[in-house]
Design a protein around this motif. Sequence first.
Motif, PDB file in Angstrom:
ATOM      1  N   LEU A   7      -3.275 -10.930 -10.486  1.00 14.97           N
ATOM      2  CA  LEU A   7      -3.697  -9.712 -11.176  1.00 14.97           C
ATOM      3  C   LEU A   7      -4.466  -8.794 -10.233  1.00 14.97           C
ATOM      4  CD1 LEU A   7      -4.226  -8.001 -13.787  1.00 14.97           C
ATOM      5  CD2 LEU A   7      -6.288  -9.400 -14.119  1.00 14.97           C
ATOM      6  N   LEU A   8      -4.078  -7.522 -10.230  1.00  7.67           N
ATOM      7  CA  LEU A   8      -4.784  -6.452  -9.517  1.00  7.67           C
ATOM      8  C   LEU A   8      -5.223  -5.428 -10.556  1.00  7.67           C
ATOM      9  CD1 LEU A   8      -5.234  -5.033  -6.571  1.00  7.67           C
ATOM     10  CD2 LEU A   8      -3.266  -3.674  -7.264  1.00  7.67           C
ATOM     11  N   VAL A   9      -6.465  -4.943 -10.451  1.00  8.16           N
ATOM     12  CA  VAL A   9      -6.953  -3.943 -11.402  1.00  8.16           C
ATOM     13  C   VAL A   9      -7.395  -2.691 -10.651  1.00  8.16           C
ATOM     14  CG1 VAL A   9      -8.600  -3.417 -13.235  1.00  8.16           C
ATOM     15  CG2 VAL A   9      -7.713  -5.741 -12.999  1.00  8.16           C
ATOM     16  N   MET A  10      -6.822  -1.545 -11.036  1.00  7.67           N
ATOM     17  CA  MET A  10      -7.214  -0.235 -10.491  1.00  7.67           C
ATOM     18  C   MET A  10      -7.981   0.514 -11.575  1.00  7.67           C
ATOM     19  SD  MET A  10      -3.594   0.906  -8.688  1.00  7.67           S
ATOM     20  CE  MET A  10      -2.532   0.549 -10.096  1.00  7.67           C
ATOM     21  N   LYS A  11      -9.126   1.096 -11.237  1.00  8.53           N
ATOM     22  CA  LYS A  11      -9.881   1.818 -12.262  1.00  8.53           C
ATOM     23  C   LYS A  11     -10.777   2.884 -11.645  1.00  8.53           C
ATOM     24  CE  LYS A  11     -13.215  -2.010 -12.561  1.00  8.53           C
ATOM     25  NZ  LYS A  11     -13.831  -3.012 -13.467  1.00  8.53           N
ATOM     26  N   ASP A  12     -11.603   3.489 -12.515  1.00  7.99           N
ATOM     27  CA  ASP A  12     -12.490   4.589 -12.125  1.00  7.99           C
ATOM     28  C   ASP A  12     -11.661   5.731 -11.514  1.00  7.99           C
ATOM     29  OD1 ASP A  12     -14.476   2.964 -13.147  1.00  7.99           O
ATOM     30  OD2 ASP A  12     -15.119   2.230 -11.200  1.00  7.99           O
ATOM     31  N   THR A  13     -12.069   6.278 -10.385  1.00  8.98           N
ATOM     32  CA  THR A  13     -11.395   7.474  -9.853  1.00  8.98           C
ATOM     33  C   THR A  13     -10.284   7.140  -8.851  1.00  8.98           C
ATOM     34  OG1 THR A  13     -13.112   7.678  -8.151  1.00  8.98           O
ATOM     35  CG2 THR A  13     -13.430   8.935 -10.197  1.00  8.98           C
ATOM     36  N   THR A  14      -9.785   5.908  -8.892  1.00  8.68           N
ATOM     37  CA  THR A  14      -8.739   5.487  -7.939  1.00  8.68           C
ATOM     38  C   THR A  14      -7.531   6.418  -7.974  1.00  8.68           C
ATOM     39  OG1 THR A  14      -9.395   3.166  -8.137  1.00  8.68           O
ATOM     40  CG2 THR A  14      -7.192   3.606  -7.275  1.00  8.68           C
ATOM     41  N   GLN A  15      -7.025   6.745  -9.171  1.00 12.33           N
ATOM     42  CA  GLN A  15      -5.803   7.559  -9.268  1.00 12.33           C
ATOM     43  C   GLN A  15      -6.039   9.007  -8.828  1.00 12.33           C
ATOM     44  OE1 GLN A  15      -3.190   5.778  -9.774  1.00 12.33           O
ATOM     45  NE2 GLN A  15      -4.319   3.968 -10.480  1.00 12.33           N
ATOM     46  N   THR A  16      -7.286   9.462  -8.927  1.00 12.60           N
ATOM     47  CA  THR A  16      -7.624  10.829  -8.507  1.00 12.60           C
ATOM     48  C   THR A  16      -7.593  10.964  -6.990  1.00 12.60           C
ATOM     49  OG1 THR A  16      -9.034  11.104 -10.453  1.00 12.60           O
ATOM     50  CG2 THR A  16      -9.370  12.657  -8.639  1.00 12.60           C
ATOM     51  N   HIS A  17      -8.069   9.945  -6.282  1.00  8.21           N
ATOM     52  CA  HIS A  17      -8.283  10.069  -4.829  1.00  8.21           C
ATOM     53  C   HIS A  17      -7.319   9.258  -3.970  1.00  8.21           C
ATOM     54  CE1 HIS A  17     -11.963  12.331  -5.482  1.00  8.21           C
ATOM     55  NE2 HIS A  17     -12.358  11.416  -6.349  1.00  8.21           N
ATOM     56  N   TRP A  18      -6.586   8.325  -4.584  1.00  9.52           N
ATOM     57  CA  TRP A  18      -5.722   7.446  -3.792  1.00  9.52           C
ATOM     58  C   TRP A  18      -4.279   7.459  -4.294  1.00  9.52           C
ATOM     59  CZ3 TRP A  18      -7.486   4.454   0.377  1.00  9.52           C
ATOM     60  CH2 TRP A  18      -8.879   4.438   0.564  1.00  9.52           C
ATOM     61  N   LEU A  19      -3.344   7.361  -3.360  1.00 12.30           N
ATOM     62  CA  LEU A  19      -1.941   7.088  -3.651  1.00 12.30           C
ATOM     63  C   LEU A  19      -1.700   5.599  -3.432  1.00 12.30           C
ATOM     64  CD1 LEU A  19      -0.398  10.009  -1.557  1.00 12.30           C
ATOM     65  CD2 LEU A  19      -0.619   9.959  -4.052  1.00 12.30           C
ATOM     66  N   HIS A  20      -0.640   5.057  -4.032  1.00 14.14           N
ATOM     67  CA  HIS A  20      -0.266   3.683  -3.728  1.00 14.14           C
ATOM     68  C   HIS A  20       1.246   3.568  -3.666  1.00 14.14           C
ATOM     69  CE1 HIS A  20      -0.895   3.853  -8.181  1.00 14.14           C
ATOM     70  NE2 HIS A  20       0.239   3.145  -8.225  1.00 14.14           N
ATOM     71  N   ARG A  21       1.720   2.525  -2.996  1.00  7.81           N
ATOM     72  CA  ARG A  21       3.157   2.327  -2.866  1.00  7.81           C
ATOM     73  C   ARG A  21       3.468   0.848  -2.700  1.00  7.81           C
ATOM     74  NH1 ARG A  21       5.595   2.882   3.146  1.00  7.81           N
ATOM     75  NH2 ARG A  21       7.518   3.051   1.946  1.00  7.81           N
ATOM     76  N   LEU A  22       4.738   0.516  -2.961  1.00 11.84           N
ATOM     77  CA  LEU A  22       5.273  -0.814  -2.686  1.00 11.84           C
ATOM     78  C   LEU A  22       6.343  -0.616  -1.618  1.00 11.84           C
ATOM     79  CD1 LEU A  22       5.174  -3.828  -3.906  1.00 11.84           C
ATOM     80  CD2 LEU A  22       7.356  -3.196  -4.945  1.00 11.84           C
ATOM     81  N   PRO A  23       6.001  -0.873  -0.351  1.00 10.25           N
ATOM     82  CA  PRO A  23       6.975  -0.582   0.705  1.00 10.25           C
ATOM     83  C   PRO A  23       8.163  -1.545   0.682  1.00 10.25           C
ATOM     84  CG  PRO A  23       4.950  -1.512   1.639  1.00 10.25           C
ATOM     85  CD  PRO A  23       4.723  -1.374   0.174  1.00 10.25           C
ATOM     86  N   PRO A  24       9.375  -1.044   0.943  1.00  8.52           N
ATOM     87  CA  PRO A  24      10.543  -1.923   1.046  1.00  8.52           C
ATOM     88  C   PRO A  24      10.372  -2.872   2.236  1.00  8.52           C
ATOM     89  CG  PRO A  24      11.196   0.390   0.916  1.00  8.52           C
ATOM     90  CD  PRO A  24       9.725   0.368   1.150  1.00  8.52           C
ATOM     91  N   THR A  25      11.017  -4.030   2.148  1.00  7.00           N
ATOM     92  CA  THR A  25      10.964  -4.995   3.244  1.00  7.00           C
ATOM     93  C   THR A  25      12.259  -5.797   3.287  1.00  7.00           C
ATOM     94  OG1 THR A  25       9.850  -6.965   4.103  1.00  7.00           O
ATOM     95  CG2 THR A  25       9.734  -6.619   1.725  1.00  7.00           C
ATOM     96  N   LYS A  26      12.726  -6.104   4.487  1.00  4.07           N
ATOM     97  CA  LYS A  26      13.932  -6.925   4.643  1.00  4.07           C
ATOM     98  C   LYS A  26      13.601  -8.418   4.591  1.00  4.07           C
ATOM     99  CE  LYS A  26      16.429  -3.456   7.349  1.00  4.07           C
ATOM    100  NZ  LYS A  26      17.023  -3.120   8.668  1.00  4.07           N
ATOM    101  N   LYS A  27      12.300  -8.733   4.550  1.00  7.97           N
ATOM    102  CA  LYS A  27      11.868 -10.134   4.597  1.00  7.97           C
ATOM    103  C   LYS A  27      11.944 -10.824   3.229  1.00  7.97           C
ATOM    104  CE  LYS A  27       8.646  -9.254   8.400  1.00  7.97           C
ATOM    105  NZ  LYS A  27       7.214  -9.243   8.799  1.00  7.97           N
ATOM    106  N   VAL A  28      12.103 -10.037   2.159  1.00  9.10           N
ATOM    107  CA  VAL A  28      12.101 -10.602   0.807  1.00  9.10           C
ATOM    108  C   VAL A  28      13.492 -10.450   0.189  1.00  9.10           C
ATOM    109  CG1 VAL A  28      11.138 -10.399  -1.517  1.00  9.10           C
ATOM    110  CG2 VAL A  28       9.652 -10.103   0.467  1.00  9.10           C
TER     111      VAL A  28
END
Length: 202
Positions: free
Chosen positions: A167-188
């Motif tokens: 479980l990962l939890v994002m809260k407070d002003t995270t969405q205002t100031h940060w972007l996030h991504r799930l990068p593609p990988t050939k290892k999986v």
Amino acid sequence: MDLFENSIDKTKNWLPKDGMVNYHGKLFERQRADHYFECLLNTIEWRNDEAVIFGKKIITKRKVAWYGDKPFEYTYSNTSKYALPWTEELLTLKTAIEKETDETFNSCLLNLYHSGSEGMAWHSDGETDLKKNGAIGSLTFGSERKFVFKHKQTKEKVEMILEHGSLLVMKDTTQTHWLHRLPPTKKVAKPRVNLTFRTIVE
């Protein structure tokens, strides 16, 4: 990361500033995590995701599903979805993370990545439908994947590995100031199911 599960500091903020991200580690031991993974693969009403970009409709390989307390409308990438009623397993998982986080959620957006070749581009979950600065609880089942945050102004990055049953939890002003991504990988080569529990404001 330490091999001993109870050594994970759930209160640690993984972001250096302008938000709060807590990693709770594995909420479920391997057998239960495997059970939920198989169950979600087979019982969720998966659909290819759609997005309208520069007026052009894009159909993704990645599949999605949207569930909630009510048939909430949720709009992103210029397309709208209406929430399906909770399944028994989703309600069980919702209860588990609400107990773990002392937060409440009324909806869940699920993503199915068939292999590492499928990922998610930089974005923030800042849709107006969502509770402002509300918590988003992100559960991972299946393949471990790298997850990356990038500050919108400074461009500094924070990388994490999201484990099977974690479980990962994002809260407070995270969405205002940060972007996030799930990068593609050939290892999986194997699938990953991600559940993001959210709060829709009516």
